[in-house]
Motif scaffolding. Structure first.
Motif, PDB file in Angstrom:
ATOM      1  N   SER B  17       4.455   4.260  -4.865  1.00 37.06           N
ATOM      2  CA  SER B  17       3.029   3.571  -5.136  1.00 37.06           C
ATOM      3  C   SER B  17       3.348   2.058  -5.093  1.00 37.06           C
ATOM      4  CB  SER B  17       2.740   4.058  -6.584  1.00 37.06           C
ATOM      5  OG  SER B  17       3.622   3.503  -7.553  1.00 37.06           O
ATOM      6  N   GLU B  18       4.450   1.446  -5.348  1.00 34.50           N
ATOM      7  CA  GLU B  18       4.655   0.104  -5.143  1.00 34.50           C
ATOM      8  C   GLU B  18       4.236  -0.409  -3.667  1.00 34.50           C
ATOM      9  OE1 GLU B  18       6.757   2.339  -6.311  1.00 34.50           O
ATOM     10  OE2 GLU B  18       8.481   1.252  -7.309  1.00 34.50           O
ATOM     11  N   GLU B  20       1.681   0.591  -1.891  1.00 36.26           N
ATOM     12  CA  GLU B  20       0.322   0.636  -1.625  1.00 36.26           C
ATOM     13  C   GLU B  20      -0.502  -0.836  -1.598  1.00 36.26           C
ATOM     14  OE1 GLU B  20      -0.067   4.551  -4.490  1.00 36.26           O
ATOM     15  OE2 GLU B  20      -0.833   2.566  -5.180  1.00 36.26           O
ATOM     16  N   SER B  49      -5.707   1.617   0.918  1.00 37.30           N
ATOM     17  CA  SER B  49      -5.261   1.852  -0.488  1.00 37.30           C
ATOM     18  C   SER B  49      -5.595   3.402  -0.597  1.00 37.30           C
ATOM     19  CB  SER B  49      -6.149   1.038  -1.404  1.00 37.30           C
ATOM     20  OG  SER B  49      -5.322   0.967  -2.408  1.00 37.30           O
ATOM     21  N   GLU B  50      -6.994   3.907  -0.205  1.00 36.88           N
ATOM     22  CA  GLU B  50      -7.429   5.205  -0.324  1.00 36.88           C
ATOM     23  C   GLU B  50      -6.520   6.106   0.387  1.00 36.88           C
ATOM     24  OE1 GLU B  50      -9.160   5.884  -2.936  1.00 36.88           O
ATOM     25  OE2 GLU B  50     -10.329   3.947  -3.327  1.00 36.88           O
ATOM     26  N   THR B  53      -2.844   6.100  -0.850  1.00 39.36           N
ATOM     27  CA  THR B  53      -2.653   6.861  -2.117  1.00 39.36           C
ATOM     28  C   THR B  53      -2.724   8.194  -2.184  1.00 39.36           C
ATOM     29  OG1 THR B  53      -3.512   4.935  -3.295  1.00 39.36           O
ATOM     30  CG2 THR B  53      -3.590   6.754  -4.611  1.00 39.36           C
ATOM     31  N   ILE B  57       0.062  10.626  -3.293  1.00 40.90           N
ATOM     32  CA  ILE B  57      -0.259  11.602  -4.542  1.00 40.90           C
ATOM     33  C   ILE B  57      -0.421  13.135  -4.087  1.00 40.90           C
ATOM     34  CG2 ILE B  57      -1.794  12.488  -6.235  1.00 40.90           C
ATOM     35  CD1 ILE B  57      -2.412   9.402  -6.613  1.00 40.90           C
ATOM     36  N   GLU B  62       3.970  12.499  -4.943  1.00 33.90           N
ATOM     37  CA  GLU B  62       5.170  11.430  -5.354  1.00 33.90           C
ATOM     38  C   GLU B  62       6.512  11.643  -5.074  1.00 33.90           C
ATOM     39  OE1 GLU B  62       3.473   9.320  -7.932  1.00 33.90           O
ATOM     40  OE2 GLU B  62       1.652  10.298  -8.348  1.00 33.90           O
ATOM     41  N   LEU B 107      -4.869  14.500 -13.417  1.00 33.77           N
ATOM     42  CA  LEU B 107      -4.190  12.977 -13.155  1.00 33.77           C
ATOM     43  C   LEU B 107      -5.300  12.092 -13.087  1.00 33.77           C
ATOM     44  CD1 LEU B 107      -1.672  13.368 -10.138  1.00 33.77           C
ATOM     45  CD2 LEU B 107      -1.294  13.369 -12.520  1.00 33.77           C
ATOM     46  N   GLU B 108      -6.560  12.397 -13.526  1.00 33.41           N
ATOM     47  CA  GLU B 108      -7.638  11.523 -13.636  1.00 33.41           C
ATOM     48  C   GLU B 108      -7.977  10.975 -12.474  1.00 33.41           C
ATOM     49  OE1 GLU B 108      -7.347   8.585 -16.906  1.00 33.41           O
ATOM     50  OE2 GLU B 108      -8.149   9.915 -18.149  1.00 33.41           O
ATOM     51  N   ARG B 109      -8.020  11.751 -11.481  1.00 33.65           N
ATOM     52  CA  ARG B 109      -8.258  11.213  -9.977  1.00 33.65           C
ATOM     53  C   ARG B 109      -9.940  11.196 -10.017  1.00 33.65           C
ATOM     54  NH1 ARG B 109      -4.899   8.070  -8.602  1.00 33.65           N
ATOM     55  NH2 ARG B 109      -6.376   7.999  -6.888  1.00 33.65           N
ATOM     56  N   SER B 110     -10.603  10.225  -9.511  1.00 35.66           N
ATOM     57  CA  SER B 110     -11.792  10.054  -9.406  1.00 35.66           C
ATOM     58  C   SER B 110     -12.604  10.988  -8.328  1.00 35.66           C
ATOM     59  CB  SER B 110     -12.545   8.689  -8.982  1.00 35.66           C
ATOM     60  OG  SER B 110     -12.023   8.313  -7.843  1.00 35.66           O
ATOM     61  N   MET B 112     -13.117  10.229  -5.267  1.00 40.37           N
ATOM     62  CA  MET B 112     -13.843   9.231  -4.407  1.00 40.37           C
ATOM     63  C   MET B 112     -13.447   8.792  -3.085  1.00 40.37           C
ATOM     64  SD  MET B 112     -16.972   9.221  -5.777  1.00 40.37           S
ATOM     65  CE  MET B 112     -17.701   7.741  -5.008  1.00 40.37           C
ATOM     66  N   GLY B 113     -12.063   8.978  -2.956  1.00 40.10           N
ATOM     67  CA  GLY B 113     -11.516   8.496  -1.765  1.00 40.10           C
ATOM     68  C   GLY B 113     -12.159   8.727  -0.403  1.00 40.10           C
TER      69      GLY B 113
END
Lengths: 117, 150
Positions: B17-18, B20, B49-50, B53, B57, B62, B107-110, B112-113
């Motif tokens: 993730s670093e 991104e 970023s989307e 990520t 993920i 990960e 994981l609280e993903r929205s 929306m990617g």
């Protein structure tokens, strides 16, 4: 880490100010620290102030949505202030405005939250 | 000699993730030669970023041994981005593209990617193979500041 979080309290409202970049990498820490503050006694509402947030993506939307659910469960209200145009677009696209009010600055958000109580 | 107008770069990095922020800043720096507006830069940084990520993920779950590859090219005023992983792949692409759908709600993903990528770019295509990986190809025309000021 390129994200800074500052918190303050105004009566029953927790104010969280985010600056830097909110992405998947920084989301976990923000989520953890916010939940710790939200869990404290006397915290009912949440004001998220985004004035110095330079970057946000859908991971940030996930953090906002998650905190909204948490505050709602506690019977409180969550609002956002100082939203810059790119973040505004993301919030609009995801439909977050339908569930959350946006204010120009912290003081207008706070006075609105107090009226609502 | 049309090829002379084309510029390109390839970036490969560990699925951490670093990286991104490294990925989106690098793509933004590469595209800066087209003199994009702030809004165009933000759009490109957000879609990178989307996609990155998603690879980290969902593609690699990960696992930092995974490798994400970004190829960017510039032809005339158009940027093409290809963001690839060799991860798990997506079982149901149509479902994955639905706004607010996420395979990882815990994981609280929205969710929306893909919606963001489709909205911010002019062209957007996903190719995915279960067990083989996912490749996202996007294009955007850069109108540029010069054009606005003329």
């Amino acid at each position: 880490m390129n994200l800074h979080m500052e918190t303050a309290r105004h009566r029953e409202t927790l104010i969280v100010r985010l600056s830097g970049e909110l992405d998947h990498h920084t989301a976990d820490l923000v989520r953890m620290r916010m939940d710790e503050e939200i869990g404290r006694e006397g915290c009912r509402n949440l004001l998220l102030s985004l004035k110095s947030l330079q970057f946000m993506d859908s991971s940030g939307l996930g953090v906002i949505l998650g905190r909204y659910k948490l505050i709602k469960q506690k019977g409180g209200k969550m609002v956002v202030s100082d939203v810059n145009p790119p973040v505004f677009r993301l919030l609009e696209m995801s439909g977050l405005f339908k569930i959350m009010s946006i204010y120009e600055n912290e003081s207008s958000a706070l006075s609105e939250l107090e009226v609502a109580l | 000699m049309k090829e002379n107008n084309r510029n390109h770069m390839t970036l490969q990095f560990a699925a951490k993730s670093e990286n991104e922020s490294f990925a989106r800043v690098t793509v933004a720096a590469f595209v800066s030669q087209l003199d994009p507006t702030m809004e165009e830069i933000t759009d490109l940084k957000t879609v990178v970023s989307e996609a990155v990520t998603n690879s980290i993920i969902h593609g690699y779950e990960e696992n930092p041994e995974g490798i994400v590859t970004i190829s960017a090219s510039i032809e005339e005023d158009t940027v093409t981005l290809v963001i690839e992983d060799k991860g798990r792949g997506i079982e149901d692409l149509e479902l994955a593209k639905q706004p607010l759908y996420t395979s990882k709600p815990e994981l609280e993903r929205s969710g929306m990617g893909f919606t963001i990528m489709e909205n911010f770019m002019d062209e957007f295509d996903v190719a995915s193979e279960v067990g083989g990986g996912t490749s996202i190809r996007m294009k955007k025309r850069i109108v540029s500041k010069k054009a606005l000021y003329n």
